[in-house]
Design a protein around this motif. Structure first.
Motif: not given
Ligand code: FAD
Length: 315
Positions: A206, A231, A244, A246, A249, A261, A267, A281, A283, A299, A302
């Motif tokens: 992510g 996403r 993707q 979710g 996706g 991450g 979603q 995994v 942090k 953790g 990386f």
């Molecule tokens: P973030 O929420 O920003 O999370 C990143 C995470 O990484 C954090 O928990 C952080 O602690 C961690 N992190 C950061 N650096 C490190 C590191 N070095 N090591 C370990 N951990 C780390 N999302 C989907 O995934 N799939 C979908 O199909 C989807 N459809 C959607 C449909 C709609 C209508 C809407 C409104 C949203 C949709 N989303 C979807 C988006 C969803 O709401 C989230 O915004 C998205 O999933 C967040 O992605 P993320 O977890 O990668 O990012």
């Protein structure tokens, strides 16, 4: 019991698990025929017989792929007529849904998408609001067109194999006449990894990967896994939208889903929460992904992913 028609688009030399699921579901609803587009390999024919398919339809024209989806919808409408189908089943991909919509208009049929189960009386259960609820609906038309989500049916061959006959279906000319035609195709380089929707193991990254999918891909390759993504990662352009997972996706249901991450927004969960074992995994110990994880590692990905890759490679 109504006759059922399953659409199989370009099967290649083996049917995908999601197609076997459609055939199993079809058989629970009635006599099941298939409308195939593309070459029909003999191994595929053998599998169709194993799954109890009663008839195989093929199109009179070989160039349906050159017309986006309109020609496929026209072919399928003609095949549904030939099969006297009361139910047509397609996969739940964006293309499956687009064909379903066009087919619904051609057949004056009710269309239900995102289906996860179908009762013997034709009542379809579909997931809504990112899988938070399941609603039930039944088409009141003579024919119903259903697009079915993968990983909701256990594929099972029939107790008695069939010997389906193959017939050619004339593709109506209006399916190709006014339609846009594909003029060029770009071949994507094959990743050599399993298909995300069918994979036994998925390693997903992510926003936490911060643009570098290297550790995720290396762990995936050590495990023979597919690569998935949130996403946030696909929208950032760090990896293809095909990856993707979710609500908007792919829905995956692997034996093992390693999430790195990814925060675990509702979603994202909608596409992976039925995985048998979830390893997260992250942090941030408060991250919601830990609420559904079977194993959690607090953790930095990386540090954690390369160590895991190294250990797995030693075995
Ligand atoms: P973030 O929420 O920003 O999370 C990143 C995470 O990484 C954090 O928990 C952080 O602690 C961690 N992190 C950061 N650096 C490190 C590191 N070095 N090591 C370990 N951990 C780390 N999302 C989907 O995934 N799939 C979908 O199909 C989807 N459809 C959607 C449909 C709609 C209508 C809407 C409104 C949203 C949709 N989303 C979807 C988006 C969803 O709401 C989230 O915004 C998205 O999933 C967040 O992605 P993320 O977890 O990668 O990012």
């Amino acid at each position: 019991m109504a006759n059922v028609l399953v659409f199989i688009d370009n099967p290649g030399d083996a049917l995908k698990k999601s197609t076997l699921e459609l055939l199993t579901l079809g058989r629970s609803l009635g006599e099941t025929a298939v409308a195939v587009n593309g070459d029909l390999h003999q191994d595929v024919s053998a599998t169709l017989a194993e799954y109890g398919v009663t008839a195989v339809f093929r199109p009179s024209a070989q160039d349906l792929d050159d017309y986006l989806v309109s020609a496929k919808a026209a072919y399928l409408a003609a095949a549904a007529g030939a099969a006297r189908a009361g139910t047509v089943l397609l996969d739940n991909s964006p293309e499956g849904k687009e064909i379903a919509a066009r087919l619904g208009i051609r057949l004056n049929a009710g269309v239900i998408t995102d289906v996860v189960a179908v009762d013997a009386d034709g009542t379809a259960h579909k997931s809504v609001l990112a899988g938070s609820y399941t609603t039930s609906a039944r088409a009141t038309t003579a024919v119903s067109v259903l697009t079915v989500k993968a990983n909701n049916v256990t594929p099972e061959p029939a107790s008695v194999a069939s010997a389906p006959e193959t017939s050619i279906v004339e593709v109506p000319a209006d399916g190709t006449a006014a339609a846009a035609r594909v003029t060029a195709r770009e071949q994507k380089a094959a990743s050599g990894r399993p298909d995300l929707s069918d994979a036994r193991i998925v390693v997903a990254g992510g926003r936490g990967v911060d643009g570098d999918f290297g550790p995720v891909e290396q762990l995936a390759d050590a495990l023979g896994a597919a690569v998935g993504a949130s996403r946030a990662a696909t929208d950032a352009g760090w990896i293809s939208h095909d990856a993707q997972v979710g609500q908007t996706g792919k829905t995956v249901s692997p034996q093992l889903y390693i999430s790195a991450g990814i925060s675990g927004a509702i979603q994202q969960k909608a596409g992976m929460q039925t995985a048998k074992v979830i390893v997260a995994v992250n942090k941030d110990a408060e991250s919601p992904i830990f609420e559904i994880a079977d194993f959690g590692i607090i953790g930095d990905l990386f540090d954690v992913l390369p160590q895991a890759t190294e250990e797995i490679k030693k075995r």
